[in-house]
Write a protein that holds these residues in place. Structure first.
Motif, PDB file in Angstrom:
ATOM      1  N   TYR A  59       5.231   6.740   7.240  1.00 60.06           N
ATOM      2  CA  TYR A  59       5.746   6.462   5.907  1.00 60.06           C
ATOM      3  C   TYR A  59       4.705   5.617   5.174  1.00 60.06           C
ATOM      4  O   TYR A  59       4.317   4.550   5.641  1.00 60.06           O
ATOM      5  N   LEU A  60       4.222   6.113   4.039  1.00 55.87           N
ATOM      6  CA  LEU A  60       3.158   5.406   3.324  1.00 55.87           C
ATOM      7  C   LEU A  60       3.571   5.054   1.905  1.00 55.87           C
ATOM      8  O   LEU A  60       4.078   5.899   1.161  1.00 55.87           O
ATOM      9  N   ARG A  61       3.349   3.799   1.532  1.00 52.51           N
ATOM     10  CA  ARG A  61       3.553   3.383   0.140  1.00 52.51           C
ATOM     11  C   ARG A  61       2.235   3.591  -0.591  1.00 52.51           C
ATOM     12  O   ARG A  61       1.287   2.828  -0.383  1.00 52.51           O
ATOM     13  N   CYS A  62       2.181   4.594  -1.437  1.00 54.32           N
ATOM     14  CA  CYS A  62       0.902   4.951  -2.057  1.00 54.32           C
ATOM     15  C   CYS A  62       0.301   3.891  -2.981  1.00 54.32           C
ATOM     16  O   CYS A  62      -0.918   3.762  -3.028  1.00 54.32           O
ATOM     17  N   LEU A  75       4.751  10.396   1.481  1.00 54.25           N
ATOM     18  CA  LEU A  75       3.869   9.732   0.520  1.00 54.25           C
ATOM     19  C   LEU A  75       4.750   9.203  -0.612  1.00 54.25           C
ATOM     20  O   LEU A  75       5.074   9.930  -1.552  1.00 54.25           O
ATOM     21  N   ASP A  76       5.166   7.937  -0.486  1.00 50.03           N
ATOM     22  CA  ASP A  76       6.099   7.367  -1.457  1.00 50.03           C
ATOM     23  C   ASP A  76       5.339   6.920  -2.702  1.00 50.03           C
ATOM     24  O   ASP A  76       4.268   6.329  -2.596  1.00 50.03           O
ATOM     25  N   LEU A 117      -1.408   7.536  -6.634  1.00 51.54           N
ATOM     26  CA  LEU A 117      -2.729   7.793  -6.060  1.00 51.54           C
ATOM     27  C   LEU A 117      -3.677   8.246  -7.167  1.00 51.54           C
ATOM     28  O   LEU A 117      -3.325   9.094  -7.975  1.00 51.54           O
ATOM     29  N   PRO A 118      -4.892   7.686  -7.192  1.00 48.19           N
ATOM     30  CA  PRO A 118      -5.881   8.165  -8.165  1.00 48.19           C
ATOM     31  C   PRO A 118      -6.171   9.653  -7.920  1.00 48.19           C
ATOM     32  O   PRO A 118      -6.031  10.129  -6.786  1.00 48.19           O
ATOM     33  N   ILE A 135       6.240  14.882   2.780  1.00 47.01           N
ATOM     34  CA  ILE A 135       7.351  14.562   1.884  1.00 47.01           C
ATOM     35  C   ILE A 135       6.747  13.725   0.760  1.00 47.01           C
ATOM     36  O   ILE A 135       6.339  12.584   0.983  1.00 47.01           O
ATOM     37  N   ALA A 136       6.645  14.306  -0.422  1.00 50.29           N
ATOM     38  CA  ALA A 136       6.139  13.551  -1.568  1.00 50.29           C
ATOM     39  C   ALA A 136       7.342  12.943  -2.277  1.00 50.29           C
ATOM     40  O   ALA A 136       8.402  13.559  -2.345  1.00 50.29           O
ATOM     41  N   ILE A 137       7.183  11.713  -2.770  1.00 52.46           N
ATOM     42  CA  ILE A 137       8.269  11.056  -3.497  1.00 52.46           C
ATOM     43  C   ILE A 137       7.718  10.599  -4.840  1.00 52.46           C
ATOM     44  O   ILE A 137       6.648   9.977  -4.891  1.00 52.46           O
TER      45      ILE A 137
END
Ligand SMILES: Nc1ncnc2c1ncn2[C@@H]1O[C@H](COP(=O)(O)OP(=O)(O)OP(=O)(O)O)[C@@H](O)[C@H]1O
Ligand SMILES: [Mg+2]
Length: 349
Positions: free
Chosen positions: A68-71, A120-121, A126-127, A149-151
């Motif tokens: 789980y990543l906080r972009c 990808l929260d 993201l640039p 899973i894009a959020i």
């Protein structure tokens, strides 16, 4: 604590459809088959992060590799994959300067042919170059099987994908609509029941909070108000949270929000604002204020009108035309409770 924003509630209310849809999309993972990619989309505070973290936890319980990543905090593609490496191995990622493909190799090795589910929260943070590089590495990876899973709160990021990537990656969309009044009420009531002793929250205070949340559209604001109102009631030694406590919780928040606009004023402008909000009368005209300002600060008429115009532009006041006596007069209508503005000015100085 149940009022913290990153608290994961064990019962997620009113998101049964989204949870079921997400689980169905990811089901192939349990057979080690790469699932399709998913986009969770909806306005802020509609439970996207909560639902995805919940489903990821369930997958982990079944032994699925997840990340789980906080972009917003990830500025480079290297950061993204270093974070994935860290989540899978529990180890600090290899030294900076390792080429990205090496890091991808290491991740592939860790996975040993298992599927990886990556969330990808807030992906829209993201640039451009990172967004494209990361998605390309994930969806076109020859080395490992991935479900993304894009959020996001909008589909803006899809338009920023390179043409090629845009044509090969397809997201199944799961929509998170705003909560209805009844849903807001039930979600907040759960927190009240688990965060306060029975009888502490009065019906009136709770309803006032629900009203504010429905108007503002944000459950997070409701959690903030619950916590603040609880503290304020406690501070005044009350065992019950009353409507005044909600009012005070809300004022505190407005004062903070106003600080920015007040900082944009110079000292004459702040003085004018103070005068406008200190006067007792209801029908204040621009002439009344000019008379006071001229006496106290010695202002020219032109400068005074600039000040009044600025206060209107910054939404501190409204100017309305009316009649008083013979001529046309401009009235100054205050947009806030005087004590809120006066406190914000006091905090500033
Ligand atoms: N259905 C729900 N049941 C219980 N709590 C919820 C529910 N939906 C949201 N919340 C709570 O509201 C807050 C905001 O939810 P969340 O962070 O999941 O929203 P989000 O859709 O990811 O918002 P953003 O787009 O701003 O990131 C969290 O504290 C969460 O616990
Ligand atoms: Mg979120």
């Amino acid at each position: 604590m149940v009022f913290d924003l990153d608290y994961l509630p064990p019962d997620i209310l009113h998101r049964e459809l989204q949870i079921a849809d997400l689980a169905a999309c990811l089901r192939p993972v349990l057979r080690d088959v790469a699932p399709g990619h998913v986009l969770c989309i909806g306005p802020p505070s509609t439970g996207k992060t909560t639902v995805v973290r919940y489903v990821l936890e369930k997958l982990e319980e079944h032994g699925v590799a997840t990340a789980y990543l906080r972009c917003p905090v990830l500025r480079t593609s290297y950061n993204v994959f270093a974070k994935i490496f860290e989540m899978l191995s529990g180890k600090v990622p290899p030294q900076k300067g390792v080429p990205l493909f090496k890091l991808l190799d290491e991740i592939a090795e860790l996975l040993e042919d298992e599927v990886l589910v990556v969330a990808l929260d807030d992906i829209n943070f993201l640039p451009d170059s990172v967004l494209n590089e990361v998605l390309m590495a994930l969806v076109k990876s020859a080395e490992f099987k991935v479900g993304v899973i894009a959020i996001a709160t909008s589909k803006g990021f899809v338009a920023r994908l390179d043409a090629y990537l845009g044509s090969i990656v397809h997201f199944h969309e799961i929509v998170f609509p705003l909560y209805t009044r009844k849903e807001v009420e039930e979600i907040l009531r759960w927190r009240v029941e688990h965060g306060f002793y029975p009888g502490v929250m009065t019906k009136e205070a709770f309803e006032a909070i629900v009203d504010l949340v429905v108007r503002n559209g944000d459950i997070r604001y409701g959690l903030y108000l619950l916590r603040r109102a609880g503290l304020i009631a406690e501070r005044r030694g009350s065992r019950r949270i009353e409507i005044e406590d909600v009012e005070r919780a809300r004022e505190g928040e407005e004062v903070v929000a106003l600080a920015k606009s007040i900082a944009a004023l110079n000292s004459d402008e702040r003085e004018a604002l103070k005068i406008i909000y200190s006067l007792d009368e209801e029908n204040i005209t621009t002439g009344d204020i000019y008379a006071i300002m001229r006496a106290e600060v010695g202002l020219y008429y032109e400068r005074f009108y600039e000040i009044i115009g600025k206060l209107e532009r910054l939404r501190f006041i409204d100017l309305v035309f009316g009649r008083r006596g013979r001529g046309r007069t401009r009235y100054v209508v205050r947009r806030y409770e005087p004590k809120i503005i006066l406190e914000a000015i006091r905090n500033y100085g």
